[in-house]
Design an enzyme around this catalytic site. Structure first.
Site, PDB file in Angstrom:
ATOM      1  N   LYS A  82     -15.127  12.555 -36.845  1.00 39.72           N
ATOM      2  CA  LYS A  82     -16.502  12.868 -37.278  1.00 39.72           C
ATOM      3  C   LYS A  82     -17.212  11.681 -37.938  1.00 39.72           C
ATOM      4  O   LYS A  82     -18.414  11.493 -37.733  1.00 39.72           O
ATOM      5  CB  LYS A  82     -16.508  14.070 -38.224  1.00 39.72           C
ATOM      6  CG  LYS A  82     -16.203  15.390 -37.532  1.00 39.72           C
ATOM      7  CD  LYS A  82     -16.323  16.557 -38.499  1.00 39.72           C
ATOM      8  CE  LYS A  82     -15.871  17.850 -37.840  1.00 39.72           C
ATOM      9  NZ  LYS A  82     -16.029  19.015 -38.710  1.00 39.72           N
ATOM     10  N   ASP A 119     -22.029  21.761 -39.359  1.00 37.36           N
ATOM     11  CA  ASP A 119     -21.016  22.457 -40.171  1.00 37.36           C
ATOM     12  C   ASP A 119     -21.649  23.132 -41.393  1.00 37.36           C
ATOM     13  O   ASP A 119     -21.308  24.266 -41.739  1.00 37.36           O
ATOM     14  CB  ASP A 119     -19.940  21.471 -40.648  1.00 37.36           C
ATOM     15  CG  ASP A 119     -19.022  21.039 -39.515  1.00 37.36           C
ATOM     16  OD1 ASP A 119     -18.842  21.809 -38.556  1.00 37.36           O
ATOM     17  OD2 ASP A 119     -18.475  19.923 -39.595  1.00 37.36           O
TER      18      ASP A 119
END
Ligand code: ATR
Length: 294
Positions: A82, A119
């Site tokens: 990420k 997220d």
């Protein structure tokens, strides 16, 4: 009667014009994203695919660079890529920049890459779904953990107006790093002061990996929180973690990690395929069956 051979090989219509997207991580074998997105694709009758990709760790940049120009429309990105995904992007949303991590890359036809982080919105969506009416801006938050998952959550909580985030982590220095990143609304709290912060908390979030696979979760004394507090666990294997079971036993509302996972997938699907996922598919039931929980 057995299906004709022709019928047996006729799956969803995937033509040469199909929109291709996927998820990239190492390992990727256990990702539930292909299951979720392909269920939506099938129900919407889209000419599209969503595939898993597991580049070797040293080839991640080469792999992503090769997709510039739009050979693939976009990718979700998961552990451990990420942060590197954000670094490769040409433009990034405020959330991705604040989180220091991207879980969504979109490949434009001009060769540029856009990064986003869904997220945090997934966390807020899960709270809305399972702790309806809870106002993130109304009370301080306690976050347990200071890794990538905590970063994404904190960025979204701050943008949503959380007045304060108290951060507890086994390695206190890592919590201090996040204070530097996020500024004065985030405070690093030593373990011995946790009880004081719990008594003020409206929301308590487990963003550590404790409890994964059925072990004991964080030891935080959840019964110190106000009765109306909401407790969130990002761990979703098992679905009812020890942490959530203790919260429920103390009468607190709980939000599970599976709902977060499902919610973060929604804006990704929209970015890849240009439409909302079809509402009639019960992806939660599908995921629960996959996890052996139903
Ligand atoms: P993620 O991207 O999922 O957040 P990570 O960056 O490895 O993964 O972060 C894992 C988090 O779980 C960290 O906050 C970690 O604490 P440290 O920073 O001290 O490593 C926390 N964690 C993992 N195992 C733990 C344990 N046994 N006890 C307490 N905290 C733990």
């Amino acid at each position: 009667m057995s299906p004709s051979p022709e019928r047996a090989i006729t799956g969803p219509a995937i033509t040469g014009a199909a929109i291709v997207a996927g998820v990239c991580g190492a390992p990727i074998r256990h990702s539930m994203s292909p299951l979720i997105h392909n269920a939506w694709i099938a129900a919407a009758g889209l000419d599209a695919v969503y595939a898993p990709f597991a580049p070797t760790e040293d080839r991640f940049e080469t792999f992503i660079d090769g997709l510039r120009g739009g050979a693939v429309r976009g990718l979700n990105v998961t552990i451990p890529f990420k942060e590197r995904a954000l670094a490769l992007a040409d433009t990034a949303s405020d959330l991705a920049r604040m989180a220091g991590a991207a879980n969504l890359l979109i490949f434009e036809s001009d060769g540029t890459i856009q990064a986003d982080n869904t997220d945090g919105p997934g966390l807020l969506g899960a709270i809305e779904a399972q702790a309806s009416g809870y106002d993130v801006a109304a009370a301080p938050v306690v976050v347990l953990g200071a890794g990538g998952a905590a970063r994404g959550a904190i960025a979204a909580l701050l943008l949503a107006g959380a007045p304060q985030v108290s951060l507890i982590n086994r390695t206190l220095a890592r919590a201090h790093e996040l204070v530097e990143t996020f500024g004065s609304r985030v405070v690093a709290v030593p373990e011995e002061d946790l009880a004081d912060h719990l008594t003020q908390a409206g929301l308590v979030i487990n963003a550590t990996s404790l409890g994964l696979g059925g072990g004991a979760g964080p030891g935080a004394q959840l019964d110190l929180t106000p009765l109306e507090a909401v407790v969130v666990d990002m761990v979703y294997k098992p679905l009812r973690t020890e942490f959530l079971r203790r919260a429920a036993a103390a009468g607190r509302r709980t939000v599970d990690g599976l709902e977060m996972l499902l919610r973060q997938a929604v804006p990704s699907f929209e970015a890849f395929y240009g439409q909302a996922p079809p509402a009639e598919v019960d992806v939660r039931a599908l995921a629960l069956r996959h996890l052996g929980e139903a």
